[in-house]
Design a protein around this motif. Structure first.
Motif, PDB file in Angstrom:
ATOM      1  N   ASN A  77       4.040  24.335  -8.428  1.00  0.00           N
ATOM      2  CA  ASN A  77       3.932  23.065  -9.195  1.00  0.00           C
ATOM      3  C   ASN A  77       2.779  22.657  -9.852  1.00  0.00           C
ATOM      4  O   ASN A  77       2.338  21.652  -9.734  1.00  0.00           O
ATOM      5  CB  ASN A  77       4.147  21.915  -7.807  1.00  0.00           C
ATOM      6  CG  ASN A  77       4.658  20.606  -8.056  1.00  0.00           C
ATOM      7  OD1 ASN A  77       5.227  20.631  -9.163  1.00  0.00           O
ATOM      8  ND2 ASN A  77       4.412  19.653  -7.555  1.00  0.00           N
ATOM      9  N   VAL A 137       9.938  14.850 -18.408  1.00  0.00           N
ATOM     10  CA  VAL A 137      10.938  14.115 -17.762  1.00  0.00           C
ATOM     11  C   VAL A 137      11.915  13.845 -18.408  1.00  0.00           C
ATOM     12  O   VAL A 137      11.856  13.002 -19.480  1.00  0.00           O
ATOM     13  CB  VAL A 137      10.281  12.837 -17.045  1.00  0.00           C
ATOM     14  CG1 VAL A 137      11.002  12.045 -16.155  1.00  0.00           C
ATOM     15  CG2 VAL A 137       9.004  13.363 -16.152  1.00  0.00           C
ATOM     16  N   GLN A 138      13.304  14.177 -18.090  1.00  0.00           N
ATOM     17  CA  GLN A 138      14.411  13.851 -18.815  1.00  0.00           C
ATOM     18  C   GLN A 138      14.671  12.263 -18.652  1.00  0.00           C
ATOM     19  O   GLN A 138      14.569  11.809 -17.463  1.00  0.00           O
ATOM     20  CB  GLN A 138      15.611  14.635 -18.199  1.00  0.00           C
ATOM     21  CG  GLN A 138      15.577  16.089 -18.094  1.00  0.00           C
ATOM     22  CD  GLN A 138      15.752  16.751 -19.601  1.00  0.00           C
ATOM     23  OE1 GLN A 138      16.278  15.978 -20.608  1.00  0.00           O
ATOM     24  NE2 GLN A 138      14.850  17.607 -19.771  1.00  0.00           N
ATOM     25  N   SER A 139      15.086  11.715 -19.807  1.00  0.00           N
ATOM     26  CA  SER A 139      15.205  10.239 -19.891  1.00  0.00           C
ATOM     27  C   SER A 139      16.375   9.691 -19.132  1.00  0.00           C
ATOM     28  O   SER A 139      16.122   8.924 -18.144  1.00  0.00           O
ATOM     29  CB  SER A 139      15.165   9.731 -21.259  1.00  0.00           C
ATOM     30  OG  SER A 139      16.389  10.234 -21.842  1.00  0.00           O
ATOM     31  N   THR A 141      18.026  11.290 -16.517  1.00  0.00           N
ATOM     32  CA  THR A 141      18.406  11.696 -14.892  1.00  0.00           C
ATOM     33  C   THR A 141      16.816  11.667 -14.203  1.00  0.00           C
ATOM     34  O   THR A 141      16.796  11.632 -13.086  1.00  0.00           O
ATOM     35  CB  THR A 141      18.807  13.135 -14.848  1.00  0.00           C
ATOM     36  OG1 THR A 141      17.709  14.054 -15.528  1.00  0.00           O
ATOM     37  CG2 THR A 141      20.185  13.279 -15.441  1.00  0.00           C
ATOM     38  N   SER A 142      16.024  11.479 -14.875  1.00  0.00           N
ATOM     39  CA  SER A 142      14.439  11.234 -14.572  1.00  0.00           C
ATOM     40  C   SER A 142      14.130  12.718 -13.778  1.00  0.00           C
ATOM     41  O   SER A 142      13.133  12.514 -12.986  1.00  0.00           O
ATOM     42  CB  SER A 142      14.304  10.043 -13.345  1.00  0.00           C
ATOM     43  OG  SER A 142      14.560   8.795 -13.964  1.00  0.00           O
ATOM     44  N   GLU A 143      14.789  13.656 -13.990  1.00  0.00           N
ATOM     45  CA  GLU A 143      14.380  15.095 -13.481  1.00  0.00           C
ATOM     46  C   GLU A 143      13.417  15.455 -14.410  1.00  0.00           C
ATOM     47  O   GLU A 143      13.318  15.555 -15.646  1.00  0.00           O
ATOM     48  CB  GLU A 143      15.509  15.866 -13.339  1.00  0.00           C
ATOM     49  CG  GLU A 143      16.799  15.449 -12.425  1.00  0.00           C
ATOM     50  CD  GLU A 143      17.873  16.395 -12.455  1.00  0.00           C
ATOM     51  OE1 GLU A 143      17.772  17.333 -13.548  1.00  0.00           O
ATOM     52  OE2 GLU A 143      18.699  16.258 -11.649  1.00  0.00           O
ATOM     53  N   ALA A 144      12.281  16.300 -13.696  1.00  0.00           N
ATOM     54  CA  ALA A 144      11.322  16.965 -14.502  1.00  0.00           C
ATOM     55  C   ALA A 144      11.743  18.369 -14.774  1.00  0.00           C
ATOM     56  O   ALA A 144      12.201  19.138 -14.054  1.00  0.00           O
ATOM     57  CB  ALA A 144      10.031  16.840 -13.640  1.00  0.00           C
ATOM     58  N   THR A 145      11.329  18.824 -15.976  1.00  0.00           N
ATOM     59  CA  THR A 145      11.603  20.208 -16.421  1.00  0.00           C
ATOM     60  C   THR A 145      10.593  20.900 -17.140  1.00  0.00           C
ATOM     61  O   THR A 145       9.806  19.898 -17.742  1.00  0.00           O
ATOM     62  CB  THR A 145      12.863  20.390 -17.094  1.00  0.00           C
ATOM     63  OG1 THR A 145      13.402  21.603 -17.282  1.00  0.00           O
ATOM     64  CG2 THR A 145      13.140  19.545 -18.354  1.00  0.00           C
ATOM     65  N   THR A 146      10.384  21.972 -17.354  1.00  0.00           N
ATOM     66  CA  THR A 146       9.650  22.706 -18.331  1.00  0.00           C
ATOM     67  C   THR A 146      10.031  23.082 -19.548  1.00  0.00           C
ATOM     68  O   THR A 146      10.871  23.480 -19.598  1.00  0.00           O
ATOM     69  CB  THR A 146       8.770  23.759 -17.678  1.00  0.00           C
ATOM     70  OG1 THR A 146       9.552  24.703 -17.432  1.00  0.00           O
ATOM     71  CG2 THR A 146       7.858  23.562 -16.481  1.00  0.00           C
TER      72      THR A 146
END
Length: 182
Positions: A77, A137-139, A141-146
């Protein structure tokens, strides 16, 4: 009549032998000029291919560093810093004959890390490479990705090494660099 025929045949054979003794000076000069023209065309192309091969080392290593940073972030993380270079598990040296590899940023709560390949002081005109990995951060779904980006310097530097600019936004390359990512 037979002796006349024999004499003419011998004269013919001797004339043929004298004709095939070797190359004339003009023929040799033409061949040398042709070889010179071909080598003048081929040599710069050959030298350029050698530099491209050297640059492919940096492209491969920065791409590997980007993928290793993404895996490191998934596990811990946070991104790896220069002090964590060995823990990325890449098995590459921080300096090779042509390039010095560094990590800028990383560690702590940084959301962007820059993987750098700067040219070593050399006579070969090589380009520098920069890779960036960041958390987005995906707009919807609010999921974080690299996501990662790989950038190549627009111009090669010969004797003073190449300046490497850190990546601040993983969606675009720094100035004087162009994207190699697809």
């Amino acid at each position: 009549m037979k002796t006349e025929l024999k004499a003419k045949f011998l004269q013919h054979i001797l004339a043929k032998k004298n004709e095939n003794e070797g190359f004339t000076l003009i023929e040799l000069l033409v061949v040398i000029i042709i070889i010179g023209i071909l080598s003048a065309i081929a040599l710069p192309s050959f030298l350029n291919q050698a530099n491209k091969a050297k640059q492919s080392e940096a492209k491969t290593y920065i791409g590997s560093m980007n993928r290793a940073q993404q895996a490191f972030y998934l596990e811990k993380n946070s991104f790896a810093s220069q002090a964590d270079f060995g823990t990325l598990g890449l098995g590459i040296a921080t300096q090779t004959t042509n390039y010095v590899y560094k990590i800028a940023g990383g560690g702590g709560t940084n959301t962007v890390v820059t993987n750098q390949a700067a040219t070593v002081l050399a006579t070969a005109p090589l380009k520098s490479y920069v890779g960036g990995v960041g958390v987005v951060v995906q707009s919807g779904t609010s999921e974080a990705t690299t996501i990662a980006i790989l950038c190549e310097a627009n111009a090669a530097r010969v004797n003073s090494g190449a300046d490497v600019t850190p990546v601040t936004d993983v969606t675009s390359c720094p100035t004087s660099f162009s994207s190699l990512s697809k």
